[in-house]
Design an enzyme around this catalytic site. Sequence first.
Site, PDB file in Angstrom:
ATOM      1  CG  ASN A 132      -7.247  -2.530  -6.052  1.00 21.16           C
ATOM      2  OD1 ASN A 132      -6.287  -3.244  -5.786  1.00 21.16           O
ATOM      3  ND2 ASN A 132      -7.588  -1.516  -5.256  1.00 21.16           N
ATOM      4  CG  ASP A 148      -2.061   0.938   1.128  1.00 12.30           C
ATOM      5  OD1 ASP A 148      -2.299   1.479   0.029  1.00 12.30           O
ATOM      6  OD2 ASP A 148      -2.739   1.168   2.145  1.00 12.30           O
TER       7      ASP A 148
HETATM    8  C1  FPP Z   1      -1.807   0.156  -3.330  1.00 14.12           C
HETATM    9  O1  FPP Z   1      -1.336   1.477  -3.415  1.00 14.12           O
HETATM   10  C2  FPP Z   1      -1.234  -0.664  -4.367  1.00 14.12           C
HETATM   11  C3  FPP Z   1      -1.947  -1.273  -5.357  1.00 14.12           C
HETATM   12  C4  FPP Z   1      -3.407  -1.138  -5.499  1.00 14.12           C
HETATM   13  C5  FPP Z   1      -1.303  -2.092  -6.389  1.00 14.12           C
HETATM   14  C6  FPP Z   1      -0.026  -2.786  -6.035  1.00 14.12           C
HETATM   15  C7  FPP Z   1       0.737  -2.932  -7.288  1.00 14.12           C
HETATM   16  C8  FPP Z   1       2.090  -2.883  -7.410  1.00 14.12           C
HETATM   17  C9  FPP Z   1       2.993  -2.807  -6.267  1.00 14.12           C
HETATM   18  C10 FPP Z   1       2.779  -2.881  -8.744  1.00 14.12           C
HETATM   19  C11 FPP Z   1       2.438  -3.954  -9.711  1.00 14.12           C
HETATM   20  C12 FPP Z   1       2.452  -5.320  -9.164  1.00 14.12           C
HETATM   21  C13 FPP Z   1       3.291  -6.309  -9.542  1.00 14.12           C
HETATM   22  C14 FPP Z   1       3.129  -7.667  -8.965  1.00 14.12           C
HETATM   23  C15 FPP Z   1       4.381  -6.099 -10.496  1.00 14.12           C
HETATM   24  P1  FPP Z   1      -2.414   2.620  -3.565  1.00 14.12           P
HETATM   25  O2  FPP Z   1      -2.455   3.006  -4.984  1.00 14.12           O
HETATM   26  O3  FPP Z   1      -3.700   2.217  -2.954  1.00 14.12           O
HETATM   27  O4  FPP Z   1      -1.726   3.749  -2.716  1.00 14.12           O
HETATM   28  P2  FPP Z   1      -2.451   4.934  -1.947  1.00 14.12           P
HETATM   29  O5  FPP Z   1      -3.208   4.313  -0.827  1.00 14.12           O
HETATM   30  O6  FPP Z   1      -1.286   5.747  -1.468  1.00 14.12           O
HETATM   31  O7  FPP Z   1      -3.302   5.636  -2.936  1.00 14.12           O
END
Ligand code: FPP
Length: 251
Positions: free
Chosen positions: A75, A27
């Site tokens: 998501n 996250d």
């Molecule tokens: C949460 O951060 C993260 C995600 C919804 C996606 C996770 C994906 C990756 C780390 C990259 C791609 C994955 C792989 C396996 C290569 P957020 O966007 O919710 O962050 P925020 O809460 O700060 O908005």
Amino acid sequence: MTPTSLPALEAQVRARPLPRHVAVIMDGNGRWAEARGLPRVAGHREGAESVRAVVRTARRIGLPALTLYAFSLQNWARPADEVGALMALLADFLESERGEMRQNAIRLHAIGDLSRLPEPVRRQLALVMAETRDNGGMILTLALSYGGREELVQAARAAAAAGPVTEASLEAHLWTAGLPELDLLVRTSGERRISNFLLWQAAYAELHFTDVLFPDFRDEAFLSAIADFQGRQRRFGLTGAQLAAQGGPDR
Ligand code: FPP
């Protein structure tokens, strides 16, 4: 002991029993990007680099299983361009890490409602899973289009259709069937929630919350989470004295 360097931290972690299975709620990508005035997708791109670093380190120290929450069922409701960018990053990751997974004996597994993934991602995922099926080094599980309640509902239905529902029969129908017991669940970015991730599996897991945003979650933060786990006494409902009589609180 306070390790003074990354090699010292890694040596400390390697010297003690490792968790059998670590899961990470990745996250904070969006906040990492916003803090730099960058588009959110830049945070996801940097997060994908953290994924590469964590997978490499997990394999190097000999972790049996690592599960990463890459995309939740919830998501799908994000803006279409962000969903598209995440799917593209996932496809890139699968393509770029294929060789390394083969070389390092990593077996790729995926959990979630994979039928909702775009066809090219599904195809690439199936290919890498088939290629790495016989690898015995570490099981890397990507949670994609995953929801814990949804996993439990489908497991309950399948278990009921097969016979009496018991803990063992329900567990056998979870998407995680066959993976080692979840010992450590990590969440980055300062949030202290499980967010529908591995609800059944987290029953006895140690929880580690760190303020580090996922794009900054590299070797030091990952090894520190494991060191934190290694410093805890796990009691499974017993008393400390009972555990000491059994020979110690390793698991
Ligand atoms: C949460 O951060 C993260 C995600 C919804 C996606 C996770 C994906 C990756 C780390 C990259 C791609 C994955 C792989 C396996 C290569 P957020 O966007 O919710 O962050 P925020 O809460 O700060 O908005």
